[in-house]
Structures are given as C-alpha cells and as structure tokens.
Design a protein around this motif. Structure first.
Motif, PDB file in Angstrom:
ATOM      1  N   ASN A  61     -25.591  50.037  27.997  1.00  0.00           N
ATOM      2  CA  ASN A  61     -26.745  50.916  28.263  1.00  0.00           C
ATOM      3  C   ASN A  61     -27.263  49.371  27.620  1.00  0.00           C
ATOM      4  OD1 ASN A  61     -26.021  53.647  26.637  1.00  0.00           O
ATOM      5  ND2 ASN A  61     -26.779  53.512  28.928  1.00  0.00           N
ATOM      6  N   TYR A  62     -26.493  48.234  26.741  1.00  0.00           N
ATOM      7  CA  TYR A  62     -27.025  47.486  25.850  1.00  0.00           C
ATOM      8  C   TYR A  62     -26.962  46.511  26.455  1.00  0.00           C
ATOM      9  CZ  TYR A  62     -27.550  43.529  23.097  1.00  0.00           C
ATOM     10  OH  TYR A  62     -27.931  42.093  22.245  1.00  0.00           O
ATOM     11  N   LEU A  63     -25.787  46.316  27.278  1.00  0.00           N
ATOM     12  CA  LEU A  63     -26.107  45.598  28.540  1.00  0.00           C
ATOM     13  C   LEU A  63     -26.634  45.172  29.498  1.00  0.00           C
ATOM     14  CD1 LEU A  63     -21.904  44.676  27.743  1.00  0.00           C
ATOM     15  CD2 LEU A  63     -23.697  43.282  27.248  1.00  0.00           C
ATOM     16  N   GLY A  64     -26.603  46.018  29.587  1.00  0.00           N
ATOM     17  CA  GLY A  64     -27.371  46.544  31.283  1.00  0.00           C
ATOM     18  C   GLY A  64     -28.675  46.333  31.206  1.00  0.00           C
ATOM     19  N   ALA A  65     -29.324  47.502  30.294  1.00  0.00           N
ATOM     20  CA  ALA A  65     -31.257  46.767  30.058  1.00  0.00           C
ATOM     21  C   ALA A  65     -31.678  46.073  29.073  1.00  0.00           C
ATOM     22  CB  ALA A  65     -31.571  48.428  29.826  1.00  0.00           C
ATOM     23  N   ASN A 103     -31.580  42.066  28.178  1.00  0.00           N
ATOM     24  CA  ASN A 103     -32.546  41.375  28.367  1.00  0.00           C
ATOM     25  C   ASN A 103     -34.187  41.790  28.288  1.00  0.00           C
ATOM     26  OD1 ASN A 103     -32.734  40.215  31.598  1.00  0.00           O
ATOM     27  ND2 ASN A 103     -33.815  42.540  31.950  1.00  0.00           N
ATOM     28  N   TRP A 104     -33.681  43.269  27.962  1.00  0.00           N
ATOM     29  CA  TRP A 104     -35.442  44.237  27.240  1.00  0.00           C
ATOM     30  C   TRP A 104     -35.698  42.708  25.848  1.00  0.00           C
ATOM     31  CZ3 TRP A 104     -36.869  49.820  26.318  1.00  0.00           C
ATOM     32  CH2 TRP A 104     -36.546  50.438  27.430  1.00  0.00           C
ATOM     33  N   VAL A 105     -35.116  42.547  24.753  1.00  0.00           N
ATOM     34  CA  VAL A 105     -34.849  41.463  24.062  1.00  0.00           C
ATOM     35  C   VAL A 105     -35.433  39.787  24.945  1.00  0.00           C
ATOM     36  CG1 VAL A 105     -33.592  40.657  21.872  1.00  0.00           C
ATOM     37  CG2 VAL A 105     -33.750  43.191  22.423  1.00  0.00           C
ATOM     38  N   LYS A 106     -34.818  40.111  25.477  1.00  0.00           N
ATOM     39  CA  LYS A 106     -35.234  38.313  26.119  1.00  0.00           C
ATOM     40  C   LYS A 106     -36.337  37.774  26.671  1.00  0.00           C
ATOM     41  CE  LYS A 106     -29.903  36.573  27.471  1.00  0.00           C
ATOM     42  NZ  LYS A 106     -29.690  37.383  28.241  1.00  0.00           N
ATOM     43  N   LEU A 107     -36.351  38.961  27.647  1.00  0.00           N
ATOM     44  CA  LEU A 107     -38.125  38.334  28.348  1.00  0.00           C
ATOM     45  C   LEU A 107     -39.175  38.657  27.382  1.00  0.00           C
ATOM     46  CD1 LEU A 107     -37.687  41.460  31.011  1.00  0.00           C
ATOM     47  CD2 LEU A 107     -38.117  39.077  31.322  1.00  0.00           C
ATOM     48  N   GLN A 108     -38.915  38.968  25.797  1.00  0.00           N
ATOM     49  CA  GLN A 108     -40.200  38.974  24.582  1.00  0.00           C
ATOM     50  C   GLN A 108     -40.579  37.157  23.971  1.00  0.00           C
ATOM     51  OE1 GLN A 108     -39.520  42.840  21.975  1.00  0.00           O
ATOM     52  NE2 GLN A 108     -38.363  41.668  21.331  1.00  0.00           N
ATOM     53  N   GLU A 109     -39.532  36.598  25.289  1.00  0.00           N
ATOM     54  CA  GLU A 109     -39.973  35.396  24.772  1.00  0.00           C
ATOM     55  C   GLU A 109     -40.563  34.746  25.820  1.00  0.00           C
ATOM     56  OE1 GLU A 109     -36.258  33.226  24.624  1.00  0.00           O
ATOM     57  OE2 GLU A 109     -34.823  34.552  23.598  1.00  0.00           O
ATOM     58  N   ASN A 110     -40.911  35.008  26.598  1.00  0.00           N
ATOM     59  CA  ASN A 110     -41.952  34.261  28.362  1.00  0.00           C
ATOM     60  C   ASN A 110     -42.679  35.283  28.793  1.00  0.00           C
ATOM     61  OD1 ASN A 110     -40.588  32.010  27.651  1.00  0.00           O
ATOM     62  ND2 ASN A 110     -38.379  33.160  28.979  1.00  0.00           N
ATOM     63  N   TYR A 111     -42.791  36.757  28.322  1.00  0.00           N
ATOM     64  CA  TYR A 111     -43.662  37.167  28.780  1.00  0.00           C
ATOM     65  C   TYR A 111     -44.234  38.840  27.704  1.00  0.00           C
ATOM     66  CZ  TYR A 111     -41.839  37.025  32.896  1.00  0.00           C
ATOM     67  OH  TYR A 111     -40.682  35.734  34.002  1.00  0.00           O
ATOM     68  N   HIS A 112     -45.561  38.845  27.945  1.00  0.00           N
ATOM     69  CA  HIS A 112     -45.925  40.526  27.382  1.00  0.00           C
ATOM     70  C   HIS A 112     -45.727  41.219  27.619  1.00  0.00           C
ATOM     71  CE1 HIS A 112     -49.138  43.047  25.584  1.00  0.00           C
ATOM     72  NE2 HIS A 112     -49.265  42.003  24.793  1.00  0.00           N
ATOM     73  N   SER A 126     -32.867  52.534  17.117  1.00  0.00           N
ATOM     74  CA  SER A 126     -31.662  51.587  18.426  1.00  0.00           C
ATOM     75  C   SER A 126     -32.231  50.239  18.598  1.00  0.00           C
ATOM     76  CB  SER A 126     -31.620  52.149  19.403  1.00  0.00           C
ATOM     77  OG  SER A 126     -30.480  53.213  18.949  1.00  0.00           O
ATOM     78  N   LEU A 127     -33.243  50.855  19.493  1.00  0.00           N
ATOM     79  CA  LEU A 127     -33.955  49.699  20.093  1.00  0.00           C
ATOM     80  C   LEU A 127     -34.454  48.364  18.866  1.00  0.00           C
ATOM     81  CD1 LEU A 127     -35.834  50.982  22.716  1.00  0.00           C
ATOM     82  CD2 LEU A 127     -34.330  50.020  23.525  1.00  0.00           C
ATOM     83  N   VAL A 128     -35.070  48.888  18.264  1.00  0.00           N
ATOM     84  CA  VAL A 128     -35.339  47.702  17.138  1.00  0.00           C
ATOM     85  C   VAL A 128     -34.218  47.248  16.377  1.00  0.00           C
ATOM     86  CG1 VAL A 128     -36.951  46.864  14.767  1.00  0.00           C
ATOM     87  CG2 VAL A 128     -37.882  49.178  16.774  1.00  0.00           C
ATOM     88  N   VAL A 141     -35.533  45.003  19.828  1.00  0.00           N
ATOM     89  CA  VAL A 141     -36.859  44.548  20.555  1.00  0.00           C
ATOM     90  C   VAL A 141     -38.108  45.055  18.907  1.00  0.00           C
ATOM     91  CG1 VAL A 141     -38.583  46.210  21.708  1.00  0.00           C
ATOM     92  CG2 VAL A 141     -35.648  45.984  22.307  1.00  0.00           C
ATOM     93  N   LYS A 142     -39.283  43.370  19.810  1.00  0.00           N
ATOM     94  CA  LYS A 142     -39.969  43.914  18.279  1.00  0.00           C
ATOM     95  C   LYS A 142     -40.313  45.445  18.841  1.00  0.00           C
ATOM     96  CE  LYS A 142     -40.780  39.294  19.295  1.00  0.00           C
ATOM     97  NZ  LYS A 142     -41.597  38.268  19.830  1.00  0.00           N
ATOM     98  N   ILE A 143     -40.932  45.823  17.065  1.00  0.00           N
ATOM     99  CA  ILE A 143     -42.051  47.040  17.130  1.00  0.00           C
ATOM    100  C   ILE A 143     -43.525  46.992  17.731  1.00  0.00           C
ATOM    101  CG2 ILE A 143     -42.717  46.724  14.750  1.00  0.00           C
ATOM    102  CD1 ILE A 143     -41.771  50.444  14.340  1.00  0.00           C
ATOM    103  N   GLU A 144     -43.805  46.019  17.578  1.00  0.00           N
ATOM    104  CA  GLU A 144     -45.126  46.371  18.381  1.00  0.00           C
ATOM    105  C   GLU A 144     -45.452  46.164  19.800  1.00  0.00           C
ATOM    106  OE1 GLU A 144     -43.422  43.678  16.575  1.00  0.00           O
ATOM    107  OE2 GLU A 144     -44.482  41.861  17.143  1.00  0.00           O
TER     108      GLU A 144
END
Ligand code: TRP
Length: 332
Positions: free
Chosen positions: A21-25, A28-37, A67-69, A73-76
């Motif tokens: 789950n971590y490597l599959g999703a 990636n979610w964590v990384k995308l936070q850098e360049n996207y809203h 777990s996500l936090v 993953v940013k809680i906001e």
C-alpha cells in the motif's frame, strides 16, 4: 508564480497498511504535495459497501488518518469523507446522470459481487456496492481536480467520473465540472513474501505481508522465511521471490545495497541469506521510524480535533460546489 494544479485521491480505511500500500500509493501522495495542491480523503462511506463492523470502521478510519500522517501526508490536506456529507448529496445528483448499464459494466463491481456470492452465509449485494463508482465520482468532481493519482485497477472508475462530468456539462450546457485525468504512476510491484507469485495483500493472510507499523521481531521472522527459489525457474532467470526481495530494497531507496547485492547475484553466487539480511536492514529501520512517528501521533490528545478541523476546512469547498450545482440542476 504559477498556480499549483489540484490533486484529489482517496483511500479506504481498511485496517493495517502494508508495504505494498505504501509503495503503491502513499509514498506517491507524499511526494505530490511538493508541487500540487493536494486533497486526500479517508473514505469511510465507501467502506460501508461491503460487510463491516461499526466499531471497527470508526477505529480504522482514525487509524488510517494517523497512518497517513505518520507517513508524511500533511493533516491539512486530509479529510474524513463522512465529515463532508456534501459527498453523498452530490452522489444522489450524479446517480441521476449515470446509467444503470454503465454501472453494470464496472469490473470492480462484478469482482466484488462474485466475491460476495461465493460466501454462502453473506451473499447480500447492496445497492451501495452498485453505485459505489458514483460516490467516487462525487468525491472527485466536488473538488474540481486536474489529476487523480490512482492504481491501474481504478482506471474504469476514473473513466466513469469523466463521462459523468461530461454528461453533466452537456445536459446543462455548462463547463462547470472539470474532467479529471488519472495519474498512473510507475509503481513497484510488491509481491507476497510467502507466495511471491501473488500480489502482497492482506486478504492472503498476515504472513504474506510486511505491515507498515509492525514490530521488529515479527518483521524479521517473515523476511527470514520469505520464499526465494520456487524450483521451476530456468537457468539465468530470476525467481519471483528473489526479484521481490530485490525490488523491496530498491523501492525503499537503498540503492547502494541494491547494486552491491545485484552484482553478487549476477556473478552467480547463492546469496539468499545475505539478500534477506539486506531486506531486513532496509525495512526494519524504515518501519521502526514510522512506528515511532505513529506512537507520537497517538499520544496527541488533540489529534481527533485536528482531523475534524481540516475536514471542516475542506468541507467549505464542497459546500460551495453544492450551492453551485443545486443552482445548475434546478433544485429549489
Ligand atoms: N475506489 C478507490 C479504491 O478502492 C478509493 C476511492 C474512493 C478513490 N474515492 C476515490 C480513489 C476518489 C480516488 C479518488 O482504491
């Protein structure tokens, strides 16, 4: 400054998260936070479509948020779906724009339906399961995202969301809904340790998975007893079990170790003990750090308040969408 594009994705609160789950999703979610809203949901309404237990659902929902936090993953950026009832209101409206036949064609529905039908004691198929993809379309369209990062298994659902958006726009002669694009990311294949021909999945059983917040001793045990050679691989071909262990080391970013071990393997050495040791030195510190982070989060007495607050903030956008949609579709 260019405006960041919007991303929306969601995950069901399924209990323990594993490395797959971590490597599959999630990574990636964590990384995308850098360049996207980014806006990410823990979708508890979705979890009601299959047989479930009420206490467990509530517990798993909070646990998934934690777990996500813990993973970064940013809680906001996070919301709990049922704290935003506009999702269900939009689902009703979109239900009246999706056809019975296109829902019947959804392969995930067919798969889950046959899973339920195999189970003699509980083969009740809810209409919630049937309209699940419309709820997913509502999750997405309500925030007008440009991109939806998902696994390939969700391709058909995203396609349906696009069709619904399109049909809505056509029916009401508007360009109100943005047609979201799926973002399929290169994801490493993570296989079961005990049966490497199959994908790592909780439904196979505990011994098949490395859980993200697992205790060190059970992690080590599972890695030690991972299946390597299954006997039927021809000369020069890497067996799925060995490939999987290499892939775990590589995807967790331990590139140097990966290269060294690969070299040794290529030279023809039997080095499965060493390879497993390499997996342990990669996975154990990684999981330990995550587990500690999650423990800290569990200590935070205000955590529930925080996820309620971020959901309330995100809800404002959903409310705005619903005001506009009600106007467009002619509700009183
Ligand atoms: N159906 C998705 C899954 O099973 C979860 C999901 C629900 C989702 N709503 C979504 C994914 C919106 C992306 C966007 O994995």
């Amino acid at each position: 400054m260019t405006v960041k594009k919007n991303i929306l994705s969601a995950i069901q609160p399924t209990g323990q998260m594993h490395l797959g789950n971590y490597l599959g999703a999630v990574q990636n979610w964590v990384k995308l936070q850098e360049n996207y809203h980014c806006t990410y949901g823990v979708v508890d309404y979705h979890a009601m479509t299959m047989p479930y237990n009420a206490q467990e659902l509530r517990k798993n929902t909070l646990d998934m948020v934690m777990s996500l936090v813990a993973c970064g993953v940013k809680i906001e950026n996070l919301f709990v779906q049922s704290l935003i009832p506009e999702h269900t209101e939009l689902t009703w409206i979109l239900n009246c724009m999706a056809s019975y036949h296109e829902l019947t064609r959804q392969t995930q529905f067919k798969d889950k339906m046959s899973l339920l039908e195999e189970n003699i004691s509980n083969s009740f198929i809810t209409s919630g399961l049937f309209t699940y993809p419309v709820l997913q379309a509502a999750d997405i369209l309500i925030y007008h995202p440009h991109f939806v990062p998902v696994g390939k298994d969700q391709k058909q659902h995203i396609e349906l969301s696009r069709n619904i958006a399109n049909r809505f726009n056509y029916q009401f002669q508007t360009d109100y809904f943005r047609e979201p694009q799926a973002l399929f990311t290169e994801i490493p294949k993570v296989q079961s340790l005990a049966d490497p021909a199959k994908k790592m999945s909780k439904s196979l059983g505990e011994k098949h998975c490395l859980f993200l917040f697992e205790e060190e001793n059970t992690l080590r045990k599972k890695i030690k007893s991972a299946v390597t050679d299954v006997g039927d691989t021809s000369e020069g071909q890497i067996s799925p079990g060995v490939e999987n262990l290499f892939s775990i080391i590589n995807s967790l970013g331990n590139k140097d170790l990966y290269k060294d071990l690969m070299k040794e393997y290529a030279s023809g050495a039997k080095m499965y003990g060493k390879l497993k040791e390499g997996v342990a030195t990669t996975v154990v510190p990684f999981v330990n750090a995550l587990r500690e982070k999650k423990e800290e989060i569990k200590e935070d007495k205000d955590f529930t308040e925080k996820i309620r607050a971020s959901s309330a903030e995100i809800r404002k956008k959903a409310q705005k969408t619903l005001i506009e949609v009600r106007e467009i579709v002619g509700l009183f």
